[in-house]
Design a protein around this motif. Structure first.
Motif, PDB file in Angstrom:
ATOM      1  N   ILE A 134      -3.111   4.791   6.511  1.00 61.46           N
ATOM      2  CA  ILE A 134      -2.450   5.137   5.212  1.00 61.46           C
ATOM      3  C   ILE A 134      -3.315   4.048   4.433  1.00 61.46           C
ATOM      4  O   ILE A 134      -3.381   2.720   4.443  1.00 61.46           O
ATOM      5  CB  ILE A 134      -1.064   4.803   5.166  1.00 61.46           C
ATOM      6  CG1 ILE A 134      -0.276   6.070   5.966  1.00 61.46           C
ATOM      7  CG2 ILE A 134      -0.738   5.002   3.659  1.00 61.46           C
ATOM      8  CD1 ILE A 134       1.166   5.579   6.183  1.00 61.46           C
ATOM      9  N   GLN A 135      -3.810   4.528   3.279  1.00 61.92           N
ATOM     10  CA  GLN A 135      -4.700   3.637   2.398  1.00 61.92           C
ATOM     11  C   GLN A 135      -3.937   3.816   1.000  1.00 61.92           C
ATOM     12  O   GLN A 135      -2.967   4.739   0.483  1.00 61.92           O
ATOM     13  CB  GLN A 135      -5.970   4.507   2.067  1.00 61.92           C
ATOM     14  CG  GLN A 135      -6.621   4.954   3.165  1.00 61.92           C
ATOM     15  CD  GLN A 135      -7.327   3.488   3.693  1.00 61.92           C
ATOM     16  OE1 GLN A 135      -7.851   2.573   2.950  1.00 61.92           O
ATOM     17  NE2 GLN A 135      -7.537   3.460   5.007  1.00 61.92           N
ATOM     18  N   LEU A 136      -3.847   2.639   0.500  1.00 60.21           N
ATOM     19  CA  LEU A 136      -2.996   2.239  -0.596  1.00 60.21           C
ATOM     20  C   LEU A 136      -3.914   1.667  -1.816  1.00 60.21           C
ATOM     21  O   LEU A 136      -4.988   0.890  -1.760  1.00 60.21           O
ATOM     22  CB  LEU A 136      -2.024   0.996  -0.379  1.00 60.21           C
ATOM     23  CG  LEU A 136      -0.886   1.209   0.744  1.00 60.21           C
ATOM     24  CD1 LEU A 136      -0.351  -0.036   0.831  1.00 60.21           C
ATOM     25  CD2 LEU A 136      -0.082   2.479   0.148  1.00 60.21           C
ATOM     26  N   TYR A 137      -3.800   1.920  -3.032  1.00 60.90           N
ATOM     27  CA  TYR A 137      -4.384   1.714  -4.236  1.00 60.90           C
ATOM     28  C   TYR A 137      -3.631   1.345  -5.251  1.00 60.90           C
ATOM     29  O   TYR A 137      -2.601   2.106  -5.564  1.00 60.90           O
ATOM     30  CB  TYR A 137      -5.798   2.608  -4.506  1.00 60.90           C
ATOM     31  CG  TYR A 137      -6.661   2.272  -5.397  1.00 60.90           C
ATOM     32  CD1 TYR A 137      -7.791   1.669  -4.946  1.00 60.90           C
ATOM     33  CD2 TYR A 137      -6.497   2.026  -6.770  1.00 60.90           C
ATOM     34  CE1 TYR A 137      -8.895   1.135  -5.548  1.00 60.90           C
ATOM     35  CE2 TYR A 137      -7.523   1.623  -7.747  1.00 60.90           C
ATOM     36  CZ  TYR A 137      -8.466   1.157  -7.121  1.00 60.90           C
ATOM     37  OH  TYR A 137      -9.422   0.594  -7.884  1.00 60.90           O
ATOM     38  N   SER A 138      -3.885   0.289  -5.925  1.00 61.27           N
ATOM     39  CA  SER A 138      -3.090  -0.287  -7.318  1.00 61.27           C
ATOM     40  C   SER A 138      -3.829  -0.889  -8.139  1.00 61.27           C
ATOM     41  O   SER A 138      -5.059  -1.189  -7.835  1.00 61.27           O
ATOM     42  CB  SER A 138      -2.090  -1.124  -6.549  1.00 61.27           C
ATOM     43  OG  SER A 138      -1.102  -1.664  -7.752  1.00 61.27           O
ATOM     44  N   ASN A 139      -3.155  -0.900  -9.337  1.00 63.63           N
ATOM     45  CA  ASN A 139      -3.917  -1.785 -10.602  1.00 63.63           C
ATOM     46  C   ASN A 139      -3.547  -3.159 -10.485  1.00 63.63           C
ATOM     47  O   ASN A 139      -3.838  -3.727 -11.561  1.00 63.63           O
ATOM     48  CB  ASN A 139      -3.763  -0.963 -11.705  1.00 63.63           C
ATOM     49  CG  ASN A 139      -2.281  -0.641 -11.957  1.00 63.63           C
ATOM     50  OD1 ASN A 139      -1.577  -1.060 -11.403  1.00 63.63           O
ATOM     51  ND2 ASN A 139      -2.110  -0.259 -13.561  1.00 63.63           N
ATOM     52  N   GLY A 140      -2.662  -3.461  -9.573  1.00 64.38           N
ATOM     53  CA  GLY A 140      -1.977  -4.964  -9.702  1.00 64.38           C
ATOM     54  C   GLY A 140      -2.109  -5.396  -8.311  1.00 64.38           C
ATOM     55  O   GLY A 140      -2.236  -4.637  -7.193  1.00 64.38           O
ATOM     56  N   GLN A 141      -1.950  -6.685  -8.117  1.00 65.15           N
ATOM     57  CA  GLN A 141      -1.865  -7.289  -6.802  1.00 65.15           C
ATOM     58  C   GLN A 141      -0.660  -7.185  -6.068  1.00 65.15           C
ATOM     59  O   GLN A 141       0.254  -7.932  -6.418  1.00 65.15           O
ATOM     60  CB  GLN A 141      -2.605  -8.807  -6.946  1.00 65.15           C
ATOM     61  CG  GLN A 141      -2.687  -9.636  -5.523  1.00 65.15           C
ATOM     62  CD  GLN A 141      -3.509  -8.932  -4.554  1.00 65.15           C
ATOM     63  OE1 GLN A 141      -2.878  -8.129  -3.701  1.00 65.15           O
ATOM     64  NE2 GLN A 141      -4.514  -9.406  -4.403  1.00 65.15           N
ATOM     65  N   VAL A 142      -0.309  -6.075  -5.435  1.00 67.35           N
ATOM     66  CA  VAL A 142       0.962  -5.995  -4.763  1.00 67.35           C
ATOM     67  C   VAL A 142       1.280  -6.040  -3.227  1.00 67.35           C
ATOM     68  O   VAL A 142       1.981  -5.484  -2.862  1.00 67.35           O
ATOM     69  CB  VAL A 142       1.544  -4.674  -5.310  1.00 67.35           C
ATOM     70  CG1 VAL A 142       2.006  -4.599  -6.612  1.00 67.35           C
ATOM     71  CG2 VAL A 142       0.599  -3.541  -5.050  1.00 67.35           C
ATOM     72  N   ALA A 167      -5.777  -1.511  -0.095  1.00 62.30           N
ATOM     73  CA  ALA A 167      -5.098  -2.116   1.125  1.00 62.30           C
ATOM     74  C   ALA A 167      -5.047  -0.798   2.200  1.00 62.30           C
ATOM     75  O   ALA A 167      -5.062   0.211   1.880  1.00 62.30           O
ATOM     76  CB  ALA A 167      -3.887  -2.617   1.084  1.00 62.30           C
ATOM     77  N   ALA A 168      -5.127  -1.175   3.698  1.00 59.19           N
ATOM     78  CA  ALA A 168      -4.962  -0.130   4.602  1.00 59.19           C
ATOM     79  C   ALA A 168      -3.919  -0.555   5.456  1.00 59.19           C
ATOM     80  O   ALA A 168      -3.555  -1.870   5.919  1.00 59.19           O
ATOM     81  CB  ALA A 168      -6.274   0.117   5.563  1.00 59.19           C
ATOM     82  N   ILE A 169      -2.966   0.373   5.872  1.00 60.15           N
ATOM     83  CA  ILE A 169      -2.046   0.200   7.018  1.00 60.15           C
ATOM     84  C   ILE A 169      -2.348   0.938   8.222  1.00 60.15           C
ATOM     85  O   ILE A 169      -2.580   2.279   8.280  1.00 60.15           O
ATOM     86  CB  ILE A 169      -0.665   0.712   6.694  1.00 60.15           C
ATOM     87  CG1 ILE A 169      -0.256  -0.021   5.360  1.00 60.15           C
ATOM     88  CG2 ILE A 169       0.433   0.672   7.646  1.00 60.15           C
ATOM     89  CD1 ILE A 169       1.087   0.488   4.519  1.00 60.15           C
ATOM     90  N   ALA A 170      -2.616   0.441   9.299  1.00 58.05           N
ATOM     91  CA  ALA A 170      -3.033   0.985  10.528  1.00 58.05           C
ATOM     92  C   ALA A 170      -1.691   1.771  11.050  1.00 58.05           C
ATOM     93  O   ALA A 170      -0.746   1.289  11.244  1.00 58.05           O
ATOM     94  CB  ALA A 170      -3.625   0.163  11.694  1.00 58.05           C
ATOM     95  N   VAL A 171      -2.008   3.135  11.556  1.00 54.44           N
ATOM     96  CA  VAL A 171      -0.964   3.930  11.943  1.00 54.44           C
ATOM     97  C   VAL A 171      -1.386   4.896  13.171  1.00 54.44           C
ATOM     98  O   VAL A 171      -2.019   5.765  12.904  1.00 54.44           O
ATOM     99  CB  VAL A 171      -0.406   5.042  10.874  1.00 54.44           C
ATOM    100  CG1 VAL A 171       0.840   5.942  11.407  1.00 54.44           C
ATOM    101  CG2 VAL A 171      -0.130   4.474   9.526  1.00 54.44           C
ATOM    102  N   PRO A 172      -1.757   4.169  14.200  1.00 52.76           N
ATOM    103  CA  PRO A 172      -2.303   4.658  15.521  1.00 52.76           C
ATOM    104  C   PRO A 172      -1.580   5.897  15.882  1.00 52.76           C
ATOM    105  O   PRO A 172      -2.539   6.735  16.394  1.00 52.76           O
ATOM    106  CB  PRO A 172      -1.879   3.600  16.676  1.00 52.76           C
ATOM    107  CG  PRO A 172      -1.430   2.371  15.860  1.00 52.76           C
ATOM    108  CD  PRO A 172      -0.927   2.781  14.523  1.00 52.76           C
TER     109      PRO A 172
END
Length: 173
Positions: free
Chosen positions: A119-127, A66-71
Motif C-alpha cells: 500500500i503506497q501513501l502520498y501526502s503533502n505533509g510529513q505524517v 511511504a509504503a506499507i508491506a502487505v505480503p
C-alpha cells in the motif's frame, strides 16, 4: 373508491394471504466464505521526502511518500477486495482515527494506492509515525475486505467510521 373495487381488493388480498405452496428442494451448497478480513496491527510508517531538482541546483520537496508491506495482498485480490487504511492521529490510549484518503480543512491530504503486496501513501505533509510526550502517534492500520464475504443485510456499515468498521468486522485492537 367504490364498494365494487373495495370488494375486489379484499378478495385479491385474501387470496394472496392464503396457503403457500410446498417448500422446494434445497439448492446446492455455495462456496464457503474462503475470504476473511485481513488486517494489520497499528503500524509505524516512515515517510520520505519527494524532491525535485531545479535548474538552479536547488532541491525542492513537493510531497512525502511511504509504503506499507502487505505480503498477503496478491495481484488476483486487487480486483475483488476493498483496501481500507486508517490513521490514528493520537496515541493508543486516546485514539483519534481517520479513514484514508484524507483531505483536511487545512489543506493536508493523504492519498493511498494499493499494489501487489504493498500500500503506497502520498501526502503533502510529513505524517509519519512519531513520538509525542513519549507516546507513538500517527500510526496506520490497513484492512483488506474480500468481495466474496457474506453481506450482513441487517447492519449497515459506515466504512468511513473506523469504530463502526471495527465493530462490524469483530476486530480487536
Amino acid at each position: 373508491m367504490s364498494r365494487k373495487y373495495l370488494w375486489l381488493f379484499f378478495v385479491v388480498f385474501m387470496i394472496s394471504c392464503g396457503k403457500q405452496g410446498a417448500t422446494g428442494p434445497a439448492g446446492p451448497k455455495g462456496d464457503s466464505a474462503s475470504g476473511s478480513v485481513i488486517y494489520s496491527d497499528w503500524l509505524d510508517v516512515t515517510y520520505q521526502a519527494d524532491t525535485i531538482h531545479s535548474s538552479q541546483g536547488k532541491i525542492d520537496t513537493i510531497g512525502y511518500y511511504a509504503a506499507i508491506a502487505v505480503p498477503k495482498l496478491t495481484k488476483a485480490m486487487l480486483s475483488t477486495v476493498d483496501v481500507k487504511v486508517y490513521i490514528n492521529t493520537s496515541d493508543t490510549s486516546n485514539p483519534v482515527i481517520y479513514p484514508l484518503p484524507y483531505n483536511g480543512s487545512s489543506g493536508l491530504y493523504i492519498d493511498i494506492s494499493a499494489y501487489t503486496q504493498s500500500i503506497q501513501l502520498y501526502s503533502n505533509g510529513q505524517v509519519g509515525t512519531t513520538l509525542s510526550n513519549g507516546k507513538k502517534i500517527q500510526q496506520y492500520r490497513y484492512m483488506i475486505v474480500p468481495g466474496n464475504s457474506e453481506v450482513k443485510t441487517t447492519n449497515s456499515v459506515k466504512w468511513s467510521d473506523y469504530t463502526s468498521v471495527k465493530t462490524y468486522l469483530g476486530l480487536k485492537d
